[in-house]
Design an enzyme around this catalytic site. Structure first.
Site, short mmCIF file in Angstrom:
data_model
loop_
_atom_site.label_atom_id
_atom_site.label_comp_id
_atom_site.label_asym_id
_atom_site.label_seq_id
_atom_site.Cartn_x
_atom_site.Cartn_y
_atom_site.Cartn_z
N GLY A 709 0.81 -1.22 0.00
CA GLY A 709 0.00 0.00 0.00
C GLY A 709 0.84 1.26 0.00
O GLY A 709 0.29 2.36 0.15
N GLU A 745 5.31 -6.00 1.71
CA GLU A 745 5.08 -6.50 0.35
C GLU A 745 4.47 -5.44 -0.55
O GLU A 745 3.30 -5.53 -0.91
CB GLU A 745 4.21 -7.76 0.40
CG GLU A 745 3.10 -7.68 1.44
CD GLU A 745 2.25 -8.94 1.53
OE1 GLU A 745 2.83 -10.02 1.67
OE2 GLU A 745 1.02 -8.82 1.46
N PRO A 746 5.27 -4.46 -0.94
CA PRO A 746 4.76 -3.41 -1.84
C PRO A 746 4.62 -3.91 -3.27
O PRO A 746 5.32 -4.82 -3.68
CB PRO A 746 5.85 -2.34 -1.77
CG PRO A 746 7.10 -3.09 -1.43
CD PRO A 746 6.68 -4.25 -0.56
N TYR A 788 -11.06 3.78 -10.65
CA TYR A 788 -10.72 4.38 -9.36
C TYR A 788 -10.71 5.90 -9.39
O TYR A 788 -10.22 6.52 -8.44
CB TYR A 788 -9.30 3.98 -8.93
CG TYR A 788 -9.01 2.50 -8.88
CD1 TYR A 788 -9.90 1.61 -8.30
CD2 TYR A 788 -7.79 2.01 -9.37
CE1 TYR A 788 -9.59 0.26 -8.24
CE2 TYR A 788 -7.49 0.67 -9.30
CZ TYR A 788 -8.38 -0.21 -8.73
OH TYR A 788 -8.08 -1.53 -8.66
N CYS A 815 -16.01 2.04 -26.59
CA CYS A 815 -17.40 2.52 -26.64
C CYS A 815 -18.02 2.55 -25.26
O CYS A 815 -18.88 1.73 -24.92
CB CYS A 815 -18.21 1.67 -27.61
SG CYS A 815 -17.59 1.90 -29.27
N GLU A 816 -17.55 3.44 -24.44
CA GLU A 816 -18.04 3.65 -23.07
C GLU A 816 -17.82 5.13 -22.78
O GLU A 816 -16.74 5.65 -23.07
CB GLU A 816 -17.17 2.87 -22.05
CG GLU A 816 -17.34 1.40 -22.05
CD GLU A 816 -18.53 0.91 -21.24
OE1 GLU A 816 -19.01 1.66 -20.38
OE2 GLU A 816 -18.97 -0.22 -21.51
#
Ligand code: ADP
Ligand code: ASP
Ligand code: MG
Length: 864
Positions: A709, A745-746, A788, A815-816
């Site tokens: 994180g 643990e990055p 996000y 196409c969004e």
């Protein structure tokens, strides 16, 4: 005119309010035009609400105070000259509507009558003038904009306790959605401009909404029109955790619910008028605060949903000019009706009470200047009347310092150092709001300026203001606006040689991910240099490219895997590297395979032990715990607390241990990972401390894995994670628990900045005044912006020296409507074929790519 295509009758409204500094220069009007056009292009009707040019309301107020008619005429002439100058700077030479308003101002300045109604009429001129200029400027720039008189829509509601002054100068309006009004405005045009700050009374005369009342006007219109949202455009990127001009380290508050925002506004944050939230609450209209000069910055979103359930102090604010009235009387307070008699005197003198502190023999109350006309005559008259029933002491000038945040009472244990700071000053009154949203201290006014930055700093240090939680807090004001004191080193791709190489790669094919191994190694070595951490693992889900895995293994990293596919990829790319298996809701066979290959396995639920116990008999296990809260830059990356599927709740720990013991299995490691994108260096030490105290209860634990994180700055100017501070904080915990090894643990931290995504401009479209820049990379290559709301810097590599003066929406070919790589980006005017670089794309780019629309995601190239 560009806004030709008609909107359907049901098209929603968006209200945009621009404050004084946002309307004072031609550049700002160009921005207003671009923003209005982009909202119009969303398919919305646009209502612009504007303040007077900055300083003009002050000048008009000063004019009202001048006794000499000649001086008033001269002041009016100055104000007229200022507007004519802006008109010329906007490239317009004559504007009859402006002349008419200026003539009205000149007449008012020399009028004989000087009552409150006259003052209101004079001060309303600022907004009438700025909106008239604005309508002409926008229309001349190709955005047809109709001028609307706000007084034809906003009718002031008389309130029972108002006096003549507040009725005229600080009126309020009661608003409910009004479909007839919405239809009438829709008939005027698709983009409208109107005045903030003014309304009409029942007799049709002009009234004001109080200083700073243009915010309130925008909210009233938002409620009347049931708008999709109200946007407040000002000179800062949003509401901060303290007044940023006073506390440069104040953090941007990215998400607030109405109640918290209301509390922050009421207790002193001038950025939003305190009356501007209540009209929006019932119709649940969200309110956004943004910086007109820096539209690319995130801003504050205020809405109905609480942004987080974990309590945190959100802000500290201060109000000056507070008067305290202390009333002493032996044994009188318990007598029936005594307080009613006392408060009747306040009512009689037109004074509204704010805070109250009471004791056996004393009641102290505060008078807030924003609700009261606090002249010394009114207070002296009140004191004289009160003196007949008790002993009175007037304490002034004071300031009220308020800590705001949901669940304040649950945070007291974190406030000890903050409270200790109040030991240095005289505290006259403490009050805790019954809605549990604030804690207020009344101190001498002279102490407050020095006190505020110290308190803010202590709140950060104590973790009471959880600035590491990136779903709630953004960068500091200093980081966003301060002089670039310690500018971070430029990214690798800025160097001319790297740029030339990238252009050559793009010439072969785009879209293309490019990974720079020297940058990867630099990050890896910086982490290996931390003395507190005993073992590092790379979370390969961030980017499992074999060259990256091999390079990190060579730097001494183990590989943390969450699926059989990742285990196999790790084995192939770096057979010597230690592996970890940390899956979530994986099927039984996945664990069986990992155990068969002798890979340490992490469990985060009871189910595997309860149902597949034999698999784990006599094994060593790592246990992932949920510490009851999550953190991270977006709701979707938080991996702890209610609403997250990860981790064993601590309440199930004993059951888990009993079950493990029955199987002869031993928990040798404890693990927790609260989320991604954390920039507060103290976070992992907190997690480590919590895990260590749980590990002491277990007895078999040898190591603590505090997860990853580790954040990478996303917003411009956001400071990087302070690794030295991270190390120092971890070492402190290790000193208390020397018997545990520490693992981390990055993922993103190692690879994000090493990678860029290259794309080529496909098409450019100007629609309804919005400039779209099409790229051949879309959300199928990089989904983070869509998923996000992640922000990636975008650069036009082809035009490094051109001025970035065009506001683009950078979009992909999928196409969004959500296929947007970056919104409101200032870039050089681009042409088809230009090469765009999307920065910090090394993590969760290629690994999350898809073939959506059957478009191939970007291929990958490695620079060693
Ligand atoms: P406008 O003229 O656009 O309405 P204001 O001057 O009324 O702007 O409000 C913006 C100012 O509010 C900022 O420049 C800042 O000095 C002040 N301010 C006070 N407290 C805060 C806070 N907590 N967060 C942001 N701004 C604040
Ligand atoms: N122009 C008014 C003032 O300065 C209203 C506003 O700007 O919000 O108070
Ligand atoms: Mg304001």
């Amino acid at each position: 005119m560009t806004n030709a295509s008609a909107l359907p009758a049901a098209a929603p409204w968006i209200v945009l309010k621009f404050g004084g500094t946002s309307v004072s220069t031609p550049q700002r009007w160009a921005t207003i035009r671009a923003l209005a056009a982009s909202r119009r292009a969303e398919g919305a009707r646009v209502l612009l609400v504007v303040s007077a040019l900055s300083g003009v309301t002050d000048a008009l107020k000063a004019l009202c105070g001048l006794a000499d008619v000649g001086a008033r005429a001269a002041a009016a002439a100055d104000i007229a000259a200022r507007h004519r100058d802006l008109l010329r700077a906007l490239g317009l030479d004559r504007l009859p509507a402006l002349d008419a308003h200026l003539a009205e101002l000149a007449a008012l300045a020399t009028a004989a009558e000087h009552d409150y109604a006259w003052q209101a009429a004079v001060q309303s001129m600022g907004e009438l003038l700025s909106s008239t200029l604005g309508a002409a400027a926008l229309s001349a720039q190709g955005l047809a904009t109709a001028w609307l008189d706000a007084r034809s829509c906003l009718l002031a509601t008389p309130l029972p306790n108002q006096n003549e002054r507040t009725r005229r100068l600080s009126a309020s309006v009661e608003c409910n959605a009004d479909t007839a009004l919405a239809a009438r405005l829709a008939a005027c045009g698709e983009v409208l401009i109107t005045q903030g700050f003014i309304a009409r009374d029942q007799a049709g005369r002009t009234v004001l909404l109080g200083r700073g009342g243009s915010d309130t006007s925008a909210a009233y219109f938002g409620a009347l029109l049931a708008a999709a949202r109200v946007e407040i455009w000002t000179d800062v990127a949003g509401m901060f955790s303290a007044n940023p001009r006073q506390v440069p380290d104040a953090r941007l508050l990215t998400r607030l619910d109405y109640e918290e925002a209301q509390e922050i506004a009421t207790t002193g944050a001038k950025v939003l008028h305190p009356r501007s939230l209540s009209p929006l609450r019932d119709p649940r209209v969200p309110l956004l605060i943004k910086d007109t000069q820096r539209p690319e910055l995130d801003g504050t979103v205020i809405g109905p949903e609480a942004a987080s359930d974990a309590p945190s102090v959100k802000a500290i604010s201060a109000r000056k000019g507070i008067t305290l009235i202390a009333m002493e009387s032996v044994g009188m307070w318990q007598q029936v009706g005594f307080l009613a008699d006392v408060f009747a005197l306040f009512k009689q003198h037109g004074l509204s009470v704010d805070l109250i502190g009471s004791a056996e023999t004393n009641v102290t109350v505060s008078l807030d200047p924003s609700e009261n006309l606090l002249d010394s005559d009114a207070i002296a008259a009140l004191a004289a009347d009160l003196a007949r029933v008790c002993r009175v002491k007037v304490i002034a000038p004071c300031a009220a310092v308020t800590l705001v945040g949901r669940g304040m009472r649950a945070m007291l244990h974190r406030l000890s150092t903050v409270l200790a700071e109040f030991g240095q000053v005289k505290v006259h009154l403490i009050s805790q709001s019954s809605n549990n949203l604030n804690l207020t201290f009344v101190v001498d006014e002279a102490t407050v300026d020095a006190l505020l930055p110290r308190l803010h700093d202590l709140l950060l240090r104590a973790g009471a203001l959880r600035a590491g939680d990136r779903a709630l807090f953004g960068p500091s004001w200093q980081a966003l606006y301060g002089a670039a004191t310690a500018a971070p080193p430029p990214p690798w791709w800025r160097e001319p040689a790297a740029r030339a190489r990238l252009l050559a790669i793009a010439a072969e094919a785009t879209p293309r991910y490019v990974y720079h191994l020297p940058t990867l190694r630099e990050r890896a070595r910086a982490l290996q240099a931390l003395t507190a951490v005993d073992r590092w693992y790379y979370a390969i889900k961030a980017n499992p490219h074999p060259a990256l895995l091999a390079a990190l293994a060579a730097e001494g990293f183990g590989l943390e895997c969450v699926s059989p596919g990742e285990l196999a990829a790790a084995e192939r790319a770096a057979p010597q590297a230690a592996r970890l298996f940390t899956p979530n809701f994986a099927p039984r066979a996945d664990y069986a395979a990992a155990l068969a290959a002798d890979v340490p396995v992490t469990l985060d639920a009871l189910h595997p032990l309860l149902h597949w116990g034999e698999l784990f008999r006599d094994r060593e296990l790592i246990l992932r715990l949920d510490l009851g809260r999550g953190l991270g830059h977006h709701e979707k990356v938080r991996t702890g607390g209610a609403g997250s599927k990860f981790g064993l709740p601590v309440s199930d720990l004993d059951l888990f241990l009993r079950r493990a013991e029955a199987l002869g299995a031993r928990v040798t490691g404890l693990h927790a990972h609260l989320g991604s994108g954390i920039l507060d260096p103290r976070h992992w030490a907190q997690v480590c401390g919590e895990l260590a105290s749980l590990a002491d209860r277990i007895g078999t634990v040898a190591f603590l894995d505090v997860g990853g994180g580790l954040g990478v700055p996303a917003a411009e100017g956001e400071p990087a994670l302070d690794l030295a501070a991270l190390d120092a904080a971890l070492l402190e915990v290790k000193r208390a628990y020397p018997h545990y090894a520490l693992w981390m643990e990055p993922g993103r931290y190692l690879v994000a900045e090493a990678g860029v995504l290259l794309a080529r401009v496909t098409q450019i479209k100007h629609k309804e005044g919005v400039a779209y820049l099409g790229a051949d990379a879309g959300m199928n290559s990089l989904i983070r912006p869509a998923l996000y709301d992640a922000r990636h810097a975008i650069v036009n590599l082809t035009r490094p020296d051109d001025r970035a003066d065009t506001l683009y929406q950078v979009v992909g070919p999928i196409c969004e409507s959500g296929d947007v790589l970056g919104s409101d980006r200032r870039l050089p005017a681009a042409a088809e074929g230009d090469v765009l670089l999307i920065a910090d794309a090394g993590a969760y780019g290629a690994s999350m790519a898809s073939h959506y629309n059957l478009r191939k995601p970007a291929a990958e190239t490695v620079l060693s």
